[in-house]
Write a protein that holds these residues in place. Structure first.
Motif, PDB file in Angstrom:
ATOM      1  N   THR A 259      66.330  75.696  84.887  1.00 37.91           N
ATOM      2  CA  THR A 259      66.356  74.442  84.122  1.00 37.91           C
ATOM      3  C   THR A 259      67.350  73.454  84.710  1.00 37.91           C
ATOM      4  O   THR A 259      67.067  72.245  84.806  1.00 37.91           O
ATOM      5  N   LEU A 260      68.516  73.951  85.121  1.00 36.95           N
ATOM      6  CA  LEU A 260      69.519  73.062  85.711  1.00 36.95           C
ATOM      7  C   LEU A 260      68.997  72.436  86.996  1.00 36.95           C
ATOM      8  O   LEU A 260      69.173  71.229  87.237  1.00 36.95           O
ATOM      9  N   ALA A 261      68.322  73.221  87.818  1.00 35.99           N
ATOM     10  CA  ALA A 261      67.752  72.689  89.064  1.00 35.99           C
ATOM     11  C   ALA A 261      66.694  71.635  88.773  1.00 35.99           C
ATOM     12  O   ALA A 261      66.665  70.570  89.404  1.00 35.99           O
ATOM     13  N   VAL A 262      65.813  71.914  87.816  1.00 37.14           N
ATOM     14  CA  VAL A 262      64.733  70.979  87.476  1.00 37.14           C
ATOM     15  C   VAL A 262      65.295  69.681  86.915  1.00 37.14           C
ATOM     16  O   VAL A 262      64.838  68.585  87.265  1.00 37.14           O
ATOM     17  N   ASP A 263      66.290  69.787  86.040  1.00 34.41           N
ATOM     18  CA  ASP A 263      66.883  68.581  85.456  1.00 34.41           C
ATOM     19  C   ASP A 263      67.480  67.685  86.537  1.00 34.41           C
ATOM     20  O   ASP A 263      67.307  66.450  86.511  1.00 34.41           O
ATOM     21  N   GLU A 264      68.173  68.282  87.501  1.00 32.80           N
ATOM     22  CA  GLU A 264      68.756  67.494  88.595  1.00 32.80           C
ATOM     23  C   GLU A 264      67.667  66.796  89.405  1.00 32.80           C
ATOM     24  O   GLU A 264      67.793  65.615  89.756  1.00 32.80           O
ATOM     25  N   ILE A 265      66.595  67.525  89.705  1.00 34.19           N
ATOM     26  CA  ILE A 265      65.507  66.968  90.517  1.00 34.19           C
ATOM     27  C   ILE A 265      64.827  65.809  89.792  1.00 34.19           C
ATOM     28  O   ILE A 265      64.619  64.729  90.367  1.00 34.19           O
ATOM     29  N   ASN A 266      64.494  65.993  88.536  1.00 37.00           N
ATOM     30  CA  ASN A 266      63.793  64.953  87.783  1.00 37.00           C
ATOM     31  C   ASN A 266      64.675  63.742  87.508  1.00 37.00           C
ATOM     32  O   ASN A 266      64.190  62.604  87.509  1.00 37.00           O
ATOM     33  N   GLU A 267      65.966  63.967  87.273  1.00 38.63           N
ATOM     34  CA  GLU A 267      66.887  62.849  87.056  1.00 38.63           C
ATOM     35  C   GLU A 267      67.039  62.000  88.311  1.00 38.63           C
ATOM     36  O   GLU A 267      67.407  60.825  88.234  1.00 38.63           O
TER      37      GLU A 267
ATOM     38  N   GLY B 115      53.131  62.640 100.277  1.00 41.30           N
ATOM     39  CA  GLY B 115      52.848  61.298  99.768  1.00 41.30           C
ATOM     40  C   GLY B 115      52.598  61.217  98.277  1.00 41.30           C
ATOM     41  O   GLY B 115      52.454  60.114  97.743  1.00 41.30           O
ATOM     42  N   GLN B 116      52.566  62.346  97.589  1.00 42.50           N
ATOM     43  CA  GLN B 116      52.308  62.361  96.150  1.00 42.50           C
ATOM     44  C   GLN B 116      53.602  62.674  95.390  1.00 42.50           C
ATOM     45  O   GLN B 116      54.219  63.698  95.624  1.00 42.50           O
ATOM     46  N   PRO B 117      54.015  61.785  94.480  1.00 44.59           N
ATOM     47  CA  PRO B 117      55.221  62.078  93.692  1.00 44.59           C
ATOM     48  C   PRO B 117      54.922  63.072  92.565  1.00 44.59           C
ATOM     49  O   PRO B 117      53.831  63.086  92.006  1.00 44.59           O
ATOM     50  N   TYR B 118      55.933  63.902  92.255  1.00 37.98           N
ATOM     51  CA  TYR B 118      55.803  64.902  91.188  1.00 37.98           C
ATOM     52  C   TYR B 118      57.067  64.937  90.340  1.00 37.98           C
ATOM     53  O   TYR B 118      58.175  64.745  90.844  1.00 37.98           O
ATOM     54  N   THR B 119      56.887  65.198  89.062  1.00 35.84           N
ATOM     55  CA  THR B 119      57.980  65.667  88.221  1.00 35.84           C
ATOM     56  C   THR B 119      57.773  67.164  88.044  1.00 35.84           C
ATOM     57  O   THR B 119      56.640  67.650  88.087  1.00 35.84           O
ATOM     58  N   VAL B 120      58.860  67.884  87.860  1.00 36.98           N
ATOM     59  CA  VAL B 120      58.783  69.345  87.799  1.00 36.98           C
ATOM     60  C   VAL B 120      58.979  69.808  86.360  1.00 36.98           C
ATOM     61  O   VAL B 120      59.836  69.292  85.632  1.00 36.98           O
ATOM     62  N   LYS B 121      58.189  70.787  85.970  1.00 30.80           N
ATOM     63  CA  LYS B 121      58.268  71.339  84.617  1.00 30.80           C
ATOM     64  C   LYS B 121      58.363  72.864  84.693  1.00 30.80           C
ATOM     65  O   LYS B 121      57.641  73.498  85.470  1.00 30.80           O
ATOM     66  N   ILE B 122      59.244  73.446  83.881  1.00 31.67           N
ATOM     67  CA  ILE B 122      59.301  74.898  83.738  1.00 31.67           C
ATOM     68  C   ILE B 122      58.537  75.278  82.475  1.00 31.67           C
ATOM     69  O   ILE B 122      58.864  74.833  81.376  1.00 31.67           O
TER      70      ILE B 122
END
Length: 414
Positions: free
Chosen positions: A80-88, A96-103
């Protein structure tokens, strides 16, 4: 003659005019083409930057309730900490495709059959191409079908056998526990003696650990005076089994499983007067056990196990600990740290492979991704991923002496 000269002059003027008109036309065409190309390139760049972000789902099945809930929660916190940093920081871009990450997480109560059911749900309903699980029973259950279902198993278990199955889509995150057997045995025998009582967790992981330790202990001249296991999903009172074990006068106890119940087993031994040492399986962590025991290492005197993350000194450890404390108001364990770095490696492998769907390409790219992690992400330094799927990480061990955590290596015991 004058008429002829005048005719030639007029012809030259006509030819020159035609050439000038043609040049002007070519120039205009070139300018139009250049403007058109520029407009096309600008449009393409604008399209890439304005693409709507898609959701990239990472699956997790682990114990979020029951006696191993603390352990399972620690592993999930690292992700969760890794995902929060990436999405923030705007998510990630892959080909070429943007993504948000979800656990997407599900509780399996530390049960292999529940882990398998959860993994199927995560793959079929959430379309996850990667599923994390932090126990060997769950890993083995997922390996039955993960290649057919085409998803990567991110396995947080030190069980050596999971990367010996020939499963091309399994990645083992921590070091194998087989590397701890000799140094743990030598430390305890040298300090306390050669009689040991076995009281590990009754999980598949505990059974495998015990099976591996028995021949090593005996090959070094040791004797196993008691050999039973504890089912933490059922047993909460350890007095009877501990009394039986201590009646055999062991010098050392072999215990382990999740940190919280393992700490209670150790306390029971001390309450009954045991003054010897402990070999503690690598799943349990000194700092987490100490928290259960009142915050002190005093009762853990003479124990040997892995080095707590808070005592480690990798390039990104200090920053990770600070961020974890900010978010969770406590110190992180190794589970959280390994899951954090592993997810960063996984996502970088997707970038290198240029895909979120081609599991084989992602798996191959993980070695390069591990070797090129920026220092600020290196909670642990991972030197690569071998052909069988094991992370290359530095072996860190420690024992408790005079109430302090002391780091050591194999060479220190020679």
């Amino acid at each position: 003659m004058k008429v002829l000269k005048r005719g030639l002059f007029i012809c030259l003027l006509v030819i020159l005019g035609v050439v000038l008109v043609a040049c002007s036309s070519d120039s205009n065409t070139a300018e139009e083409n250049t403007e058109s190309d520029t407009a096309t390139e600008t449009g393409t760049m604008e399209n890439a930057s304005t693409k709507e972000a898609q959701e990239l789902v990472i699956g997790f099945t682990g114990p979020l309730s029951g006696p191993a809930a603390l352990y399972g929660t620690e592993t999930l916190n690292g992700l969760t900490l890794a995902v929060d940093e990436i999405n923030e920081n705007g998510g990630i871009e892959i080909n070429g495709q943007p993504y948000t990450v979800k656990i997407a997480s599900l509780d399996d109560k530390y049960l292999p059959n529940e882990a398998a059911t959860n993994a199927k749900r995560l793959v079929q309903e959430e379309k996850a191409k990667v599923v994390y699980t932090p126990h060997s029973g769950g890993v083995y259950a997922l390996q039955v079908f993960n290649e057919q279902e085409d998803f990567i198993v991110m396995a947080y278990t030190s069980e050596p056998g999971i990367i010996e199955q020939g499963n091309a889509l399994t990645v083992r995150i921590p070091p194998g526990y087989d590397t701890y057997l000799e140094p743990f045995t030598k430390y305890e025998m040298d300090r306390f003696g050669k009689k040991i009582a076995f009281l590990p967790t009754a999980s598949q992981y505990g059974k495998d650990w015990a099976e591996a330790l028995r021949p090593v202990w005996e090959a070094n001249g040791g004797e196993i005076v008691f050999d039973e296991s504890i089912d933490f999903t059922k047993d909460t009172d350890f007095q009877t089994i501990m009394t039986n074990a201590l009646s055999k006068n062991p010098d050392v106890l072999f215990i382990g499983g999740a940190s919280e119940p393992t700490a209670l087993v150790l306390k029971q031994a001390r309450d009954l007067g045991f003054e010897g040492g402990f070999i503690i399986m690598d799943q349990a962590k000194f700092d987490q056990m100490a928290a259960v025991l009142g915050g002190s290492y005093e009762l853990l005197e003479g124990s040997v196990s892995t080095l707590p993350l808070v005592h480690a000194s990798y390039p990104g450890t200090e920053t990770f600990i600070d961020n974890y404390r900010t978010d969770y108001k406590k110190d992180p364990g190794a589970e959280a740290g390994f899951h954090y770095i592993s997810l960063n490696i996984l996502l970088d492998a997707m970038k290198i492979a240029g895909t979120v769907d081609d599991t084989k390409a992602i798996r191959v790219a993980m070695d390069e991704a591990a070797k090129n992690q920026p220092e600020e992400k290196q909670v642990y330094t991972i030197g690569g991923v071998n052909e069988k799927g094991g992370f290359h990480s530095i072996l860190r061990m420690s024992y408790i002496e005079n109430g302090e955590v002391v780091e050591f290596t194999k060479e220190d015991l020679k």
